[in-house]
Design a protein around this motif. Sequence first.
Motif, PDB file in Angstrom:
ATOM      1  N   ASP A  23       0.822  -1.209   0.000  1.00 32.97           N
ATOM      2  CA  ASP A  23       0.000   0.000   0.000  1.00 32.97           C
ATOM      3  C   ASP A  23       0.857   1.260   0.000  1.00 32.97           C
ATOM      4  N   LYS A  24       2.062   1.162   0.575  1.00 26.82           N
ATOM      5  CA  LYS A  24       2.968   2.310   0.607  1.00 26.82           C
ATOM      6  C   LYS A  24       3.856   2.393  -0.637  1.00 26.82           C
ATOM      7  N   GLY A  25       3.691   1.434  -1.550  1.00 28.19           N
ATOM      8  CA  GLY A  25       4.426   1.478  -2.803  1.00 28.19           C
ATOM      9  C   GLY A  25       5.689   0.653  -2.842  1.00 28.19           C
ATOM     10  N   TYR A  26       5.984  -0.079  -1.772  1.00 28.72           N
ATOM     11  CA  TYR A  26       7.159  -0.945  -1.771  1.00 28.72           C
ATOM     12  C   TYR A  26       6.893  -2.208  -2.583  1.00 28.72           C
ATOM     13  N   ARG A  27       7.936  -2.718  -3.183  1.00 30.15           N
ATOM     14  CA  ARG A  27       7.866  -4.030  -3.821  1.00 30.15           C
ATOM     15  C   ARG A  27       8.327  -5.060  -2.801  1.00 30.15           C
ATOM     16  N   VAL A  28       7.593  -6.150  -2.671  1.00 27.00           N
ATOM     17  CA  VAL A  28       7.892  -7.166  -1.661  1.00 27.00           C
ATOM     18  C   VAL A  28       8.200  -8.499  -2.325  1.00 27.00           C
ATOM     19  N   HIS A  29       9.327  -9.092  -1.950  1.00 29.88           N
ATOM     20  CA  HIS A  29       9.663 -10.457  -2.337  1.00 29.88           C
ATOM     21  C   HIS A  29       9.508 -11.347  -1.109  1.00 29.88           C
ATOM     22  N   ILE A  30       8.948 -12.524  -1.292  1.00 32.94           N
ATOM     23  CA  ILE A  30       8.696 -13.447  -0.184  1.00 32.94           C
ATOM     24  C   ILE A  30       9.428 -14.763  -0.430  1.00 32.94           C
ATOM     25  N   LEU A 200       2.657  -3.207  15.314  1.00 27.98           N
ATOM     26  CA  LEU A 200       3.833  -4.025  15.025  1.00 27.98           C
ATOM     27  C   LEU A 200       4.292  -3.827  13.590  1.00 27.98           C
ATOM     28  N   CYS A 201       3.355  -3.827  12.653  1.00 32.65           N
ATOM     29  CA  CYS A 201       3.714  -3.607  11.251  1.00 32.65           C
ATOM     30  C   CYS A 201       4.347  -2.233  11.056  1.00 32.65           C
ATOM     31  N   GLU A 202       3.796  -1.227  11.738  1.00 33.12           N
ATOM     32  CA  GLU A 202       4.350   0.121  11.612  1.00 33.12           C
ATOM     33  C   GLU A 202       5.769   0.199  12.179  1.00 33.12           C
ATOM     34  N   LEU A 203       6.075  -0.611  13.186  1.00 27.36           N
ATOM     35  CA  LEU A 203       7.433  -0.643  13.725  1.00 27.36           C
ATOM     36  C   LEU A 203       8.408  -1.235  12.704  1.00 27.36           C
ATOM     37  N   TYR A 204       7.969  -2.252  11.974  1.00 27.77           N
ATOM     38  CA  TYR A 204       8.830  -2.787  10.914  1.00 27.77           C
ATOM     39  C   TYR A 204       9.046  -1.752   9.814  1.00 27.77           C
ATOM     40  N   ILE A 205       8.005  -1.024   9.479  1.00 29.93           N
ATOM     41  CA  ILE A 205       8.146   0.034   8.476  1.00 29.93           C
ATOM     42  C   ILE A 205       9.054   1.147   9.012  1.00 29.93           C
ATOM     43  N   LYS A 206       8.934   1.450  10.295  1.00 32.21           N
ATOM     44  CA  LYS A 206       9.818   2.421  10.934  1.00 32.21           C
ATOM     45  C   LYS A 206      11.275   1.992  10.791  1.00 32.21           C
TER      46      LYS A 206
END
Length: 295
Positions: A23-30, A200-206
Motif C-alpha cells: 500500500d505504501k508502494g514498496y515491492r515485496v519479495h517473499i 507491530l507492522c508500523e514498527l517494521y516500516i519504521k
Amino acid sequence: MNTILITGGTGLIGSALTKKLNDKGYRVHILTRSPKENNEFRWDIKEGYIDKDAFANVRYIIHLAGAGIADERWTDERKQELVDSRVKTANLLFHKVQEYQVSIKKFISASGIGYYGAVTSDKIFAENDAPGSDFISETCVQWENAARQFEHINIPVTILRTGVVLTKNGGALPKMNTPLFLAALGNGKQYMPWIHIDDLCELYIKAIEDEKFTGAYNAVAPEHQTNESFTKLLGKVIDKWVLPINAPSFILKLVLGEMACILLEGSRISAEKTSEFYNFKFPDLRTALNAIYND
C-alpha cells in the motif's frame, strides 16, 4: 521504491506487513518453500538454497521465519525445530547475501519478549537487561545473535522483541475467545505484554524508513495487563462470560508440558525506548480490542 525481502511472509505478521508495504508502494519479495505467486521465491534450509532472483533490487531484509512457539508440544525434536527455523534461516541469509554480493541497507529481525525469560516478577524488563536462562530465552539469544552477524559486514540491524500480537483472524485472541467462555490461566497474576498488529507492522516500516532505528527494541504496547485483567476486559468488549474460576496450573502443565511456562509466567516489559521513536496507535488494551472487534 525499495524492494523488501521477507521471510515468513505468508504468516500472520508477514501477510499483514506485506499488505501495508504494498500500500505504501514498496515491492515485496517473499521466501517460501513452495512459491505460488509472482513475488514468491523458493528457499530450502536443508539444501542451503535460496533462489538468487529473490535478491533482485532488494535493499532491506525482514526475517520473520520461525516455527510457531505454541503450535506443538515441546519434544526434543520440536525444540530443535523451533531453534533451527529461526537461527539456521538467518545464517543462510547471511551467507547468501555475501555469496551473491547483495547490497542491503539493513537487516530487520523478529525476536520475542521470551528473551527475558518466562518469569513473573516485580521487575519491568528493558532492552539492556540480561536474558533469562530457560529454553525460550536461550532460543531468542541464538536468534538475535544470528541476526547480529550482519553487523560484522557493516549492515545495520534492528531487532523487535515482540509480545502477544493482537489481531482478529489469528494469533492469541481466537485461542482465548473459546466458543463457550473465557478463563484466566493459573493464578492470573502473570503479565501479558501485547501489541496490536497494526502497531507491530508500523514498527517494521519504521525500521525501514528511519536509519537511526537500529538495535533491539521491545515491540509491546506501553500499557501493562495481567492475564486476569486482560481476560476480563476481553470479556467485556466481546460481551462474553468470564469464568470466576481460573484454569488450574496443574492441568495446563499436564496437557502442555514444559510449554505451559509461556502461559503461566510473564513480567512487565518496558516500551519506553520504543516510544522515543514511535507513537503507538493502540497504547491501551481497550482501544486495541475495540478496534479489532467493534470497528
